[in-house]
Design a protein around this motif. Structure first.
Motif, PDB file in Angstrom:
ATOM      1  N   UNK A  25       3.110 -60.597  28.138  1.00  0.00           N
ATOM      2  CA  UNK A  25       2.331 -59.234  28.584  1.00  0.00           C
ATOM      3  C   UNK A  25       3.255 -58.924  30.204  1.00  0.00           C
ATOM      4  N   UNK A  26       2.507 -57.597  29.380  1.00  0.00           N
ATOM      5  CA  UNK A  26       4.086 -56.352  30.832  1.00  0.00           C
ATOM      6  C   UNK A  26       3.063 -56.641  32.798  1.00  0.00           C
ATOM      7  N   UNK A 158      11.322 -56.939  33.155  1.00  0.00           N
ATOM      8  CA  UNK A 158      11.180 -58.392  33.043  1.00  0.00           C
ATOM      9  C   UNK A 158      11.776 -59.142  33.599  1.00  0.00           C
ATOM     10  N   UNK A 159      11.742 -60.280  34.818  1.00  0.00           N
ATOM     11  CA  UNK A 159      12.842 -61.276  35.852  1.00  0.00           C
ATOM     12  C   UNK A 159      12.221 -62.396  35.108  1.00  0.00           C
ATOM     13  N   UNK A 160      13.519 -62.851  34.392  1.00  0.00           N
ATOM     14  CA  UNK A 160      13.575 -64.558  33.832  1.00  0.00           C
ATOM     15  C   UNK A 160      13.639 -65.257  35.504  1.00  0.00           C
ATOM     16  N   UNK A 161      13.534 -66.161  35.699  1.00  0.00           N
ATOM     17  CA  UNK A 161      14.087 -67.457  36.855  1.00  0.00           C
ATOM     18  C   UNK A 161      13.650 -68.516  36.754  1.00  0.00           C
ATOM     19  N   UNK A 187       3.809 -53.999  42.697  1.00  0.00           N
ATOM     20  CA  UNK A 187       5.227 -53.080  41.170  1.00  0.00           C
ATOM     21  C   UNK A 187       5.009 -53.213  39.395  1.00  0.00           C
ATOM     22  N   UNK A 188       3.822 -54.262  39.370  1.00  0.00           N
ATOM     23  CA  UNK A 188       3.554 -54.325  38.193  1.00  0.00           C
ATOM     24  C   UNK A 188       4.684 -55.738  37.267  1.00  0.00           C
ATOM     25  N   UNK A 189       5.447 -56.234  38.146  1.00  0.00           N
ATOM     26  CA  UNK A 189       6.712 -57.148  37.627  1.00  0.00           C
ATOM     27  C   UNK A 189       5.963 -58.115  36.924  1.00  0.00           C
ATOM     28  N   UNK A 190       7.318 -57.473  35.655  1.00  0.00           N
ATOM     29  CA  UNK A 190       6.762 -59.404  34.687  1.00  0.00           C
ATOM     30  C   UNK A 190       8.001 -60.477  35.001  1.00  0.00           C
ATOM     31  N   UNK A 191       7.681 -61.280  35.067  1.00  0.00           N
ATOM     32  CA  UNK A 191       8.453 -62.430  35.407  1.00  0.00           C
ATOM     33  C   UNK A 191       7.605 -63.945  34.671  1.00  0.00           C
ATOM     34  N   UNK A 192       9.364 -63.806  33.743  1.00  0.00           N
ATOM     35  CA  UNK A 192       8.689 -65.253  33.288  1.00  0.00           C
ATOM     36  C   UNK A 192       9.236 -66.466  33.929  1.00  0.00           C
ATOM     37  N   UNK A 193       9.590 -68.046  34.383  1.00  0.00           N
ATOM     38  CA  UNK A 193       9.795 -68.513  35.091  1.00  0.00           C
ATOM     39  C   UNK A 193       9.584 -70.482  34.487  1.00  0.00           C
ATOM     40  N   UNK A 194      10.769 -70.804  34.298  1.00  0.00           N
ATOM     41  CA  UNK A 194      11.141 -72.348  34.409  1.00  0.00           C
ATOM     42  C   UNK A 194      10.209 -72.906  35.895  1.00  0.00           C
ATOM     43  N   UNK A 195       9.834 -74.132  35.804  1.00  0.00           N
ATOM     44  CA  UNK A 195       9.585 -75.016  37.042  1.00  0.00           C
ATOM     45  C   UNK A 195       8.886 -76.123  36.816  1.00  0.00           C
ATOM     46  N   UNK A 196       9.464 -76.515  37.775  1.00  0.00           N
ATOM     47  CA  UNK A 196       9.116 -77.800  38.214  1.00  0.00           C
ATOM     48  C   UNK A 196       7.848 -78.173  39.306  1.00  0.00           C
ATOM     49  N   UNK A 197       7.344 -77.567  40.484  1.00  0.00           N
ATOM     50  CA  UNK A 197       7.066 -77.243  40.834  1.00  0.00           C
ATOM     51  C   UNK A 197       5.206 -76.382  40.764  1.00  0.00           C
TER      52      UNK A 197
END
Length: 264
Positions: A25-26, A158-161, A187-197
């Motif tokens: 979602x946004x 959207x930001x992919x990290x 800013x209401x920024x959408x972020x999808x991230x892959x992490x082991x952290x």
């Protein structure tokens, strides 16, 4: 905003993703976690249109991205998506300001406007004294903040990290976490991230756990009142829940050369 439907992906005989469906979602931060080889990065790349699935759909605000022509898809991606990688992927021959400005220049923004906007974003991220430094003259944390600024230059939805804190020390990891939280809250920024952290995953609104190419069902949170139970009985209840969880898991740069000439 982002809807992934029934994604399958194989590399040779290796099935990497198995019927993956996911919505984002946004204004949401979503963390994808799991062991190495679970398919996390492949899923992120498909969601960001950097990789094509064997079958399935990726919809962005209702627009189907799979099957879109390469040139149109590249333009769409550059305008709507930002990317942050574990290793910053900054171009070594360009300064921080030039690296950040590149996606805007590729999108057709004038050089002055792109450079001014790059300076503004870098300043907001505490890098006003590093505008004219090349990556080799910057610390790891500074390079990663520059990479985040580059991801923001075209005001992406959207930001992919992918492992954005994976190569950083604890102080710089905390700094990157704070930036993502601020981007969401301010800013209401959408972020999808892959992490082991685990500390980075903890800032997410949702955590998606993967294993063996599948999304695992969410853990069932049950509050047990075991204070008055005999010790053996209390342990047996917990063991039963663990076993149930185990069963559930088992079921389940075009343009860079020309831009370089412009910057020269």
């Amino acid at each position: 905003m982002l809807e992934i439907r029934n994604i399958f992906k194989s590399f040779g005989n290796l099935r990497v993703l198995k019927d993956i469906s996911l919505t984002v979602g946004k204004g949401e931060i979503v963390a994808i976690v799991g062991p190495s080889g679970a398919g996390k990065t492949t899923l992120l790349q498909i969601a960001g249109t950097l990789e094509k699935p064997d079958s399935g759909s990726v919809l962005f605000n209702g627009t189907e991205l799979i099957g879109m022509k390469d040139r149109k898809l590249s333009a769409f991606r550059n305008s709507n998506m930002g990317f942050v990688f574990q290793f910053h992927q900054l171009l070594p021959e360009f300064t921080a300001q030039e690296n950040v400005a590149l996606p805007a220049l590729i999108a057709g923004m004038s050089k002055k406007k792109a450079m001014d906007k790059a300076e503004s974003i870098l300043t907001q991220l505490g890098l006003s004294q590093r505008l004219h430094h090349k990556p080799a003259a910057m610390s790891g944390g500074e390079r990663q903040r520059t990479a985040i600024a580059r991801a923001l230059i075209n005001d992406p939805e959207i930001i992919f990290a992918d492992e954005p804190t994976g190569s950083l020390d604890s102080a710089n990891r905390q700094e990157i976490q704070d930036i993502f939280v601020d981007l969401r809250d301010r800013m209401g920024q959408t972020v999808v991230m892959v992490t082991h952290d685990s500390s980075l995953a903890a800032i997410a609104d949702r955590i998606i756990e993967m294993a063996d190419g599948k999304i695992l069902p969410p853990a069932i949170e049950v509050e047990l009142e075991t204070a008055d139970m005999p010790e053996d009985e209390s342990l047996s209840v917990v063991d039963s829940l663990d076993a149930g969880r185990d069963r559930g898991e088992n079921l389940v740069g075009d343009g860079v050369e020309e831009i370089g000439k412009t910057l020269d």
